[in-house]
Every structure is written in structure tokens, then in C-alpha cells.
Design an enzyme around this catalytic site. Sequence first.
Site, PDB file in Angstrom:
ATOM      1  N   ARG A  30       0.815  -1.225   0.000  1.00 20.51           N
ATOM      2  CA  ARG A  30       0.000   0.000   0.000  1.00 20.51           C
ATOM      3  C   ARG A  30       0.846   1.272   0.000  1.00 20.51           C
ATOM      4  O   ARG A  30       0.471   2.271   0.598  1.00 20.51           O
ATOM      5  CB  ARG A  30      -0.954   0.045   1.201  1.00 20.51           C
ATOM      6  CG  ARG A  30      -2.090  -0.921   1.130  1.00 20.51           C
ATOM      7  CD  ARG A  30      -3.182  -0.384   0.183  1.00 20.51           C
ATOM      8  NE  ARG A  30      -4.152  -1.431  -0.095  1.00 20.51           N
ATOM      9  CZ  ARG A  30      -5.233  -1.650   0.658  1.00 20.51           C
ATOM     10  NH1 ARG A  30      -5.494  -0.898   1.676  1.00 20.51           N
ATOM     11  NH2 ARG A  30      -6.056  -2.626   0.343  1.00 20.51           N
ATOM     12  N   ARG A  42      -3.633   6.457   0.034  1.00 21.76           N
ATOM     13  CA  ARG A  42      -4.114   7.674   0.702  1.00 21.76           C
ATOM     14  C   ARG A  42      -3.107   8.371   1.592  1.00 21.76           C
ATOM     15  O   ARG A  42      -3.326   9.508   1.991  1.00 21.76           O
ATOM     16  CB  ARG A  42      -5.371   7.344   1.508  1.00 21.76           C
ATOM     17  CG  ARG A  42      -6.605   7.260   0.620  1.00 21.76           C
ATOM     18  CD  ARG A  42      -7.801   6.775   1.388  1.00 21.76           C
ATOM     19  NE  ARG A  42      -7.559   5.413   1.879  1.00 21.76           N
ATOM     20  CZ  ARG A  42      -8.469   4.659   2.459  1.00 21.76           C
ATOM     21  NH1 ARG A  42      -9.676   5.129   2.658  1.00 21.76           N
ATOM     22  NH2 ARG A  42      -8.176   3.445   2.859  1.00 21.76           N
ATOM     23  N   ARG A 101      -6.770  11.227  -7.525  1.00 24.04           N
ATOM     24  CA  ARG A 101      -7.942  10.357  -7.389  1.00 24.04           C
ATOM     25  C   ARG A 101      -9.244  11.120  -7.168  1.00 24.04           C
ATOM     26  O   ARG A 101     -10.326  10.538  -7.224  1.00 24.04           O
ATOM     27  CB  ARG A 101      -7.728   9.401  -6.209  1.00 24.04           C
ATOM     28  CG  ARG A 101      -7.063   8.079  -6.547  1.00 24.04           C
ATOM     29  CD  ARG A 101      -7.972   7.125  -7.313  1.00 24.04           C
ATOM     30  NE  ARG A 101      -9.337   7.036  -6.766  1.00 24.04           N
ATOM     31  CZ  ARG A 101      -9.679   6.364  -5.687  1.00 24.04           C
ATOM     32  NH1 ARG A 101      -8.794   5.677  -5.015  1.00 24.04           N
ATOM     33  NH2 ARG A 101     -10.939   6.361  -5.252  1.00 24.04           N
ATOM     34  N   ASP A 108      -6.451  -3.658  -7.646  1.00 23.96           N
ATOM     35  CA  ASP A 108      -7.022  -4.231  -6.427  1.00 23.96           C
ATOM     36  C   ASP A 108      -7.278  -5.711  -6.658  1.00 23.96           C
ATOM     37  O   ASP A 108      -7.470  -6.138  -7.799  1.00 23.96           O
ATOM     38  CB  ASP A 108      -8.330  -3.530  -6.032  1.00 23.96           C
ATOM     39  CG  ASP A 108      -8.687  -3.853  -4.583  1.00 23.96           C
ATOM     40  OD1 ASP A 108      -8.165  -3.193  -3.674  1.00 23.96           O
ATOM     41  OD2 ASP A 108      -9.453  -4.813  -4.352  1.00 23.96           O
ATOM     42  N   TYR A 156     -14.318 -12.600   0.535  1.00 24.79           N
ATOM     43  CA  TYR A 156     -15.135 -11.440   0.144  1.00 24.79           C
ATOM     44  C   TYR A 156     -16.393 -11.873  -0.598  1.00 24.79           C
ATOM     45  O   TYR A 156     -17.479 -11.334  -0.379  1.00 24.79           O
ATOM     46  CB  TYR A 156     -14.325 -10.471  -0.730  1.00 24.79           C
ATOM     47  CG  TYR A 156     -13.328  -9.655   0.063  1.00 24.79           C
ATOM     48  CD1 TYR A 156     -13.766  -8.639   0.911  1.00 24.79           C
ATOM     49  CD2 TYR A 156     -11.965  -9.895  -0.015  1.00 24.79           C
ATOM     50  CE1 TYR A 156     -12.866  -7.890   1.655  1.00 24.79           C
ATOM     51  CE2 TYR A 156     -11.055  -9.152   0.722  1.00 24.79           C
ATOM     52  CZ  TYR A 156     -11.513  -8.150   1.557  1.00 24.79           C
ATOM     53  OH  TYR A 156     -10.621  -7.425   2.298  1.00 24.79           O
TER      54      TYR A 156
HETATM   55  C1  CP3 Z   1      -7.481  -7.371   1.125  1.00 25.51           C
HETATM   56  C2  CP3 Z   1      -7.050  -6.553  -0.078  1.00 25.51           C
HETATM   57  C3  CP3 Z   1      -7.866  -5.671  -0.824  1.00 25.51           C
HETATM   58  N1  CP3 Z   1      -7.080  -5.122  -1.816  1.00 25.51           N
HETATM   59  C4  CP3 Z   1      -5.809  -5.623  -1.729  1.00 25.51           C
HETATM   60  C5  CP3 Z   1      -5.780  -6.544  -0.676  1.00 25.51           C
HETATM   61  C6  CP3 Z   1      -4.593  -7.359  -0.285  1.00 25.51           C
HETATM   62  C7  CP3 Z   1      -3.626  -6.524   0.446  1.00 25.51           C
HETATM   63  C8  CP3 Z   1      -3.950  -6.318   1.892  1.00 25.51           C
HETATM   64  O1  CP3 Z   1      -3.984  -7.331   2.615  1.00 25.51           O
HETATM   65  O2  CP3 Z   1      -4.134  -5.174   2.293  1.00 25.51           O
HETATM   66  C9  CP3 Z   1      -4.668  -5.374  -2.622  1.00 25.51           C
HETATM   67  C10 CP3 Z   1      -4.359  -3.998  -3.010  1.00 25.51           C
HETATM   68  N2  CP3 Z   1      -5.201  -2.920  -3.085  1.00 25.51           N
HETATM   69  C11 CP3 Z   1      -4.517  -1.843  -3.543  1.00 25.51           C
HETATM   70  C12 CP3 Z   1      -3.195  -2.248  -3.853  1.00 25.51           C
HETATM   71  C13 CP3 Z   1      -2.266  -1.306  -4.579  1.00 25.51           C
HETATM   72  C14 CP3 Z   1      -0.910  -1.226  -4.515  1.00 25.51           C
HETATM   73  C15 CP3 Z   1      -0.185  -0.854  -3.215  1.00 25.51           C
HETATM   74  O3  CP3 Z   1      -0.033  -1.720  -2.335  1.00 25.51           O
HETATM   75  O4  CP3 Z   1       0.336   0.261  -3.168  1.00 25.51           O
HETATM   76  C16 CP3 Z   1      -3.080  -3.585  -3.496  1.00 25.51           C
HETATM   77  C17 CP3 Z   1      -1.872  -4.479  -3.585  1.00 25.51           C
HETATM   78  C18 CP3 Z   1      -5.039  -0.480  -3.762  1.00 25.51           C
HETATM   79  C19 CP3 Z   1      -6.154  -0.046  -2.909  1.00 25.51           C
HETATM   80  N3  CP3 Z   1      -7.305  -0.744  -2.634  1.00 25.51           N
HETATM   81  C20 CP3 Z   1      -8.128   0.018  -1.860  1.00 25.51           C
HETATM   82  C21 CP3 Z   1      -7.485   1.274  -1.629  1.00 25.51           C
HETATM   83  C22 CP3 Z   1      -8.074   2.421  -0.797  1.00 25.51           C
HETATM   84  C23 CP3 Z   1      -9.223   3.054  -1.488  1.00 25.51           C
HETATM   85  C24 CP3 Z   1      -8.938   4.363  -2.154  1.00 25.51           C
HETATM   86  O5  CP3 Z   1      -7.795   4.848  -2.220  1.00 25.51           O
HETATM   87  O6  CP3 Z   1      -9.939   4.923  -2.661  1.00 25.51           O
HETATM   88  C25 CP3 Z   1      -6.261   1.238  -2.304  1.00 25.51           C
HETATM   89  C26 CP3 Z   1      -5.250   2.347  -2.413  1.00 25.51           C
HETATM   90  C27 CP3 Z   1      -9.481  -0.392  -1.410  1.00 25.51           C
HETATM   91  C28 CP3 Z   1      -9.503  -1.679  -0.685  1.00 25.51           C
HETATM   92  N4  CP3 Z   1      -9.425  -2.913  -1.287  1.00 25.51           N
HETATM   93  C29 CP3 Z   1      -9.447  -3.898  -0.314  1.00 25.51           C
HETATM   94  C30 CP3 Z   1      -9.527  -3.260   0.944  1.00 25.51           C
HETATM   95  C31 CP3 Z   1      -9.570  -3.967   2.273  1.00 25.51           C
HETATM   96  C32 CP3 Z   1      -9.561  -1.865   0.708  1.00 25.51           C
HETATM   97  C33 CP3 Z   1      -9.545  -0.746   1.727  1.00 25.51           C
HETATM   98  C34 CP3 Z   1     -10.838  -0.031   1.890  1.00 25.51           C
HETATM   99  C35 CP3 Z   1     -10.620   1.310   2.552  1.00 25.51           C
HETATM  100  O7  CP3 Z   1      -9.996   1.364   3.614  1.00 25.51           O
HETATM  101  O8  CP3 Z   1     -11.085   2.300   1.984  1.00 25.51           O
HETATM  102  C36 CP3 Z   1      -9.308  -5.351  -0.611  1.00 25.51           C
END
Ligand code: CP3
Length: 361
Positions: A25, A29, A38, A74, A153
Site C-alpha cells: 500500500r 491515501r 484520485r 485491487d 469477500y
Molecule cells: C485485502 C485486499 C484488498 N485489496 C488488496 C488486498 C490485499 C492486500 C492487503 O492485505 O491489504 C490489494 C491492493 N489494493 C490496492 C493495492 C495497490 C498497490 C499498493 O499496495 O500500493 C493492493 C496491492 C489499492 C487499494 N485498494 C483500496 C485502496 C483504498 C481506497 C482508495 O484509495 O480509494 C487502495 C489504495 C481499497 C480496498 N481494497 C481492499 C480493501 C480492504 C480496501 C480498503 C478499503 C478502505 O480502507 O477504503 C481489498
Amino acid sequence: MTDAPLLAAARRNNPDDAVPVWFMRQAGRSLPEYREVREGIAMLDACAMPDLVREITMQPVRRHGVDAAIFYSDIVVPIKAVGLDLEITPGIGPVIAEPIRERADLDRLPELTPDMVGYVSEAVGLIVAELGGPDSAVPLIGFAGAPFTLASYLIEGGPSKDYARTKALMLGDPDLWHGLCSRLAQISRVFLEVQVAAGAQAVQLFDSWAGSLPARDYERYVMPHSAEVLSALGATGVPRIHFGVGTGELLPLMGAAGADVVGVDWRIPLDEAARRVGPAYALQGNLDPALLGAPWEVLAERVRDVIRAGAAADGHIFNLGHGVPPKADPATLSRVVELIHTEGPELRRAARAAAGRKDDQ
Ligand SMILES: Cc1c2[nH]c(c1CCC(=O)O)Cc1[nH]c(c(CCC(=O)O)c1C)Cc1[nH]c(c(CCC(=O)O)c1C)Cc1[nH]c(c(C)c1CCC(=O)O)C2
């Protein structure tokens, strides 16, 4: 030609004792430049915009000087691409309109074909070009969700604390469970193969929530499906990283599933993780993300501890034990990278020399 530091560590062929670092990540944000680009664009829409994906993926590389880029996407992107109705809700995560609960629901999960994710190939191509091509010192890591984490999920309908429905289906209807996970393995495999074909130089399989399972159930219900994904990727020759949270008891199985690098969260020290997985794996991890908010000297000493413990493995890729918290101060992350780059090789060499002396006694 010498390998990029991250690839050298992943292959445990690391004579310089470099300690490459990136952060799960790292794009997201915590970065003001991310929030800016974004603005007004939904997460899943952003993932289908190749030039925006290139920009977001590059932001942390420019700012922090990390040793790898991680593809901005994602784990649910390929699920959406095959046609399942889902959204990513800010502050919550993926939300599935109609969860998968019975056999007929599998019809909504057809096979993934590369043409369904053409925007992914395009974005990967743009990123690898900007990083400097296939032999760049900063490789691009592609990723996918592992079958268990994706299934959780799809079955729960969204994030879960206890995975009660997932476990009930897994143990109560093993045929349906294995049917679902086979489909998810196909989707993960193709999603990763597309990224590698377009130029990604390493891959990470995220089984973020597998740590909720005892080893016995992991081995029987989950490992074969993750192994299918990882072994198929073995044919591409790129290093495979396998990560989950709270997986201390699963680490040997997660390695044996077909990983080159086992990702470790912050709950066990890396020297203990190295004992558990054995010498055939590199390790990735494992600074507690919560410590990013601690006073600098406290944090710096913990970073050094992670490097010393990581020296127990023949290859160590520094990372957090899980993702960068949205509130993390980007300046702190940059300072952590600088510390690892300046002190890492010497700390690693000293720890390995000390361990060698102990072995000789
Ligand atoms: C479980 C999981 C998800 N997504 C992902 C996982 C596995 C990694 C982990 O264990 O954290 C994988 C993921 N999601 C994202 C990345 C991008 C690359 C990075 O790591 O920088 C990666 C590798 C972007 C993202 N994916 C997400 C965001 C945040 C939303 C946003 O920026 O609008 C990002 C940057 C959304 C997301 N997607 C998911 C979650 C739990 C969330 C967070 C929701 C929130 O807190 O708003 C599912």
C-alpha cells in the site's frame, strides 16, 4: 548483467547484502499527490485508466526511492472484469451486491481471459517503460488475491471479522468450496500471467486473511488452490512472493505452496520465521505499521532490529508487516527507506558474521 536488488534478494543470490525495501500500500491515501489525482474518481474506475494507474504506481517510487513499484490495482479487479457486480466502498473495502452462497452462483464467475483486462496490460507496459525497461534497477511487482482471500469477500459479501460464512461453506460443502476456489485460482493465475506478459518482473500473491485458519484446514482446503496459481507462475521464471496476515503457524505451508519469498507480518521476528520456513526461501517483512507513528529513534531501532533478524534468511526484502496506514506521514516512510539503504548492508553483514561465528563453535 546484475539483478535489481529486489530480484537478487528474492533469488537469494545477494552477495552485496543489499536490503531492498518497498511497502505494501505504498501507493494510496498516505500520499497527498495520490489524493489529488484520485479526486472524484471511484477506485475501480481509476484501476481501468492506464495512464492514471501509471502515475499512481510511480508516485511512491519518486517520493520514497523504494526498490520496487507495486502495480496499482485491487484484488477484486479481475472479479469485476469477469462480470460480478461489486464496488469498493471507501473506508470499508470490496462490497459484493449478491454474495456467492450456492452452486448456481458459480455461473456468475466465468473464466478470465486476457482480453477482459486489456487495460491492465496497457498500464503495466506504461509503468515498465517509465521505470526504465525490463532490466531496470526498480522492478514492477504484479499481484493478485489468493483464492481463500477472494472467496472470503465473495461469500461474506464484504469484509469480515470472523469469516463465519466462509468457514461454514468450506467445511459444510467442500464440493462447492473447491469448485469456487478452482475458479478463483484460474482468475488469479490469468490476472498474474497478464501482468508478467506485459513486463512485471515479480509477483505477489496476497492471501491476506488466510491466517484466520488453522494449519490443518489451510493445508486441506486452501493450499492446493494457491499452489495451482503459484506453480503455474513458476513457468514464467519471475520470483513469487506469498503473503498473509497472522500466518505464523502457516509459514512453512505458504512456502511449500510454491513461493520463492514468504511474506511475514509483525507478530513473529524474521529469524524465527526463517527457522520455520527453512533455508530454501527468502523472507519479506516485517515492521509493525503502527510503529510509523512512534518517536523516530524508537522506530529507527526497530527498523534495525528487523534488518538484523532478516539476516537469518539468505535473502531479505524489507517491508511492513501489512499495508501503509492512510494516516502515516510520508516523510517518515522516506526516512525509513533512507535508513535501510544507508545502514542495511552493514547491519546485515554484521549479523550474518555473528551468526557464522556461532555456527563455528
Ligand atoms: C485485502 C485486499 C484488498 N485489496 C488488496 C488486498 C490485499 C492486500 C492487503 O492485505 O491489504 C490489494 C491492493 N489494493 C490496492 C493495492 C495497490 C498497490 C499498493 O499496495 O500500493 C493492493 C496491492 C489499492 C487499494 N485498494 C483500496 C485502496 C483504498 C481506497 C482508495 O484509495 O480509494 C487502495 C489504495 C481499497 C480496498 N481494497 C481492499 C480493501 C480492504 C480496501 C480498503 C478499503 C478502505 O480502507 O477504503 C481489498
